[in-house]
Design a protein around this motif. Structure first.
Motif, PDB file in Angstrom:
ATOM      1  N   VAL A 231       0.835  -1.204   0.000  1.00 49.10           N
ATOM      2  CA  VAL A 231       0.000   0.000   0.000  1.00 49.10           C
ATOM      3  C   VAL A 231       0.871   1.256   0.000  1.00 49.10           C
ATOM      4  N   THR A 232       1.921   1.251   0.809  1.00 47.24           N
ATOM      5  CA  THR A 232       2.826   2.400   0.884  1.00 47.24           C
ATOM      6  C   THR A 232       3.518   2.629  -0.457  1.00 47.24           C
ATOM      7  N   ALA A 233       4.004   1.551  -1.084  1.00 42.59           N
ATOM      8  CA  ALA A 233       4.658   1.665  -2.389  1.00 42.59           C
ATOM      9  C   ALA A 233       3.697   2.251  -3.411  1.00 42.59           C
ATOM     10  N   LYS A 234       2.489   1.726  -3.450  1.00 38.92           N
ATOM     11  CA  LYS A 234       1.485   2.209  -4.412  1.00 38.92           C
ATOM     12  C   LYS A 234       1.172   3.684  -4.181  1.00 38.92           C
ATOM     13  N   SER A 235       1.077   4.077  -2.896  1.00 37.46           N
ATOM     14  CA  SER A 235       0.765   5.481  -2.588  1.00 37.46           C
ATOM     15  C   SER A 235       1.902   6.420  -2.997  1.00 37.46           C
ATOM     16  N   GLU A 236       3.128   5.866  -3.098  1.00 36.78           N
ATOM     17  CA  GLU A 236       4.280   6.658  -3.540  1.00 36.78           C
ATOM     18  C   GLU A 236       4.508   6.530  -5.044  1.00 36.78           C
ATOM     19  N   GLY A 237       3.601   5.825  -5.736  1.00 43.26           N
ATOM     20  CA  GLY A 237       3.708   5.676  -7.182  1.00 43.26           C
ATOM     21  C   GLY A 237       4.830   4.743  -7.622  1.00 43.26           C
ATOM     22  N   LYS A 238       5.164   3.782  -6.771  1.00 40.91           N
ATOM     23  CA  LYS A 238       6.253   2.852  -7.072  1.00 40.91           C
ATOM     24  C   LYS A 238       5.742   1.425  -7.048  1.00 40.91           C
ATOM     25  N   SER A 239       6.475   0.549  -7.727  1.00 39.83           N
ATOM     26  CA  SER A 239       6.177  -0.879  -7.608  1.00 39.83           C
ATOM     27  C   SER A 239       6.694  -1.344  -6.248  1.00 39.83           C
TER      28      SER A 239
ATOM     29  N   TRP B 213      10.206  -0.201  -4.444  1.00 37.37           N
ATOM     30  CA  TRP B 213      10.100   0.381  -3.108  1.00 37.37           C
ATOM     31  C   TRP B 213      10.963  -0.391  -2.109  1.00 37.37           C
ATOM     32  N   VAL B 214      10.919  -1.724  -2.157  1.00 34.52           N
ATOM     33  CA  VAL B 214      11.731  -2.559  -1.265  1.00 34.52           C
ATOM     34  C   VAL B 214      13.215  -2.370  -1.579  1.00 34.52           C
ATOM     35  N   ALA B 215      13.575  -2.326  -2.864  1.00 34.21           N
ATOM     36  CA  ALA B 215      14.978  -2.112  -3.237  1.00 34.21           C
ATOM     37  C   ALA B 215      15.484  -0.779  -2.679  1.00 34.21           C
ATOM     38  N   GLU B 216      14.654   0.245  -2.761  1.00 39.17           N
ATOM     39  CA  GLU B 216      15.025   1.560  -2.229  1.00 39.17           C
ATOM     40  C   GLU B 216      15.173   1.509  -0.707  1.00 39.17           C
ATOM     41  N   ALA B 217      14.273   0.801  -0.038  1.00 42.56           N
ATOM     42  CA  ALA B 217      14.338   0.679   1.418  1.00 42.56           C
ATOM     43  C   ALA B 217      15.618  -0.044   1.855  1.00 42.56           C
ATOM     44  N   VAL B 218      15.988  -1.098   1.133  1.00 44.82           N
ATOM     45  CA  VAL B 218      17.219  -1.825   1.449  1.00 44.82           C
ATOM     46  C   VAL B 218      18.430  -0.924   1.214  1.00 44.82           C
ATOM     47  N   LYS B 219      18.424  -0.211   0.098  1.00 43.87           N
ATOM     48  CA  LYS B 219      19.522   0.709  -0.211  1.00 43.87           C
ATOM     49  C   LYS B 219      19.653   1.781   0.875  1.00 43.87           C
ATOM     50  N   ASP B 220      18.511   2.347   1.299  1.00 45.82           N
ATOM     51  CA  ASP B 220      18.533   3.350   2.367  1.00 45.82           C
ATOM     52  C   ASP B 220      19.116   2.782   3.652  1.00 45.82           C
TER      53      ASP B 220
END
Length: 112
Positions: A85-93, A97-104
């Motif tokens: 839901v969070t990914a969709k609300s940010e306009g991401k798959s 979104w998970v890849a970005e979270a891991v990178k962060d």
């Protein structure tokens, strides 16, 4: 971190033995290397990978390859749903979104 032919090596220094030693990471097989100087360590790293690949070829074995970039992840359904839901609300798959979270988490938000 050292990289050669797509393989990653991690090394440490042993104060007592006065030698660098390392291992190729991300493989099921164990491939190690060592050296008494950085230059010797780098040479040993490359030679160990070349030897590993030649050995695999000689015995007709497919060598392990570094990680593929595919990750199967098991998380609680509630967390999965919230992330989707969070990914969709940010306009991401969900994947990006998970890849970005891991990178962060690995590199910190300031180093994107």
């Amino acid at each position: 971190m050292m990289v050669y032919k797509g393989y990653n090596g991690k090394a440490e220094f042993d104060d007592e033995a006065e030698v660098f030693y390392g291992e190729v990471i991300g493989l099921r097989d164990v491939v190690t290397f060592k050296g008494t100087s950085v230059k010797e360590l780098q040479k040993s790293f490359k030679e160990s990978i070349d030897d590993y690949l030649a050995f695999c070829k000689r015995i007709n074995k497919t060598p392990d390859v570094p990680v593929s970039g595919k990750l199967i992840l098991r998380i609680p359904p509630e967390l999965h749903s919230y992330a989707a839901v969070t990914a969709k609300s940010e306009g991401k798959s969900l994947n990006s979104w998970v890849a970005e979270a891991v990178k962060d988490k690995l590199y910190g938000r300031d180093e994107n």
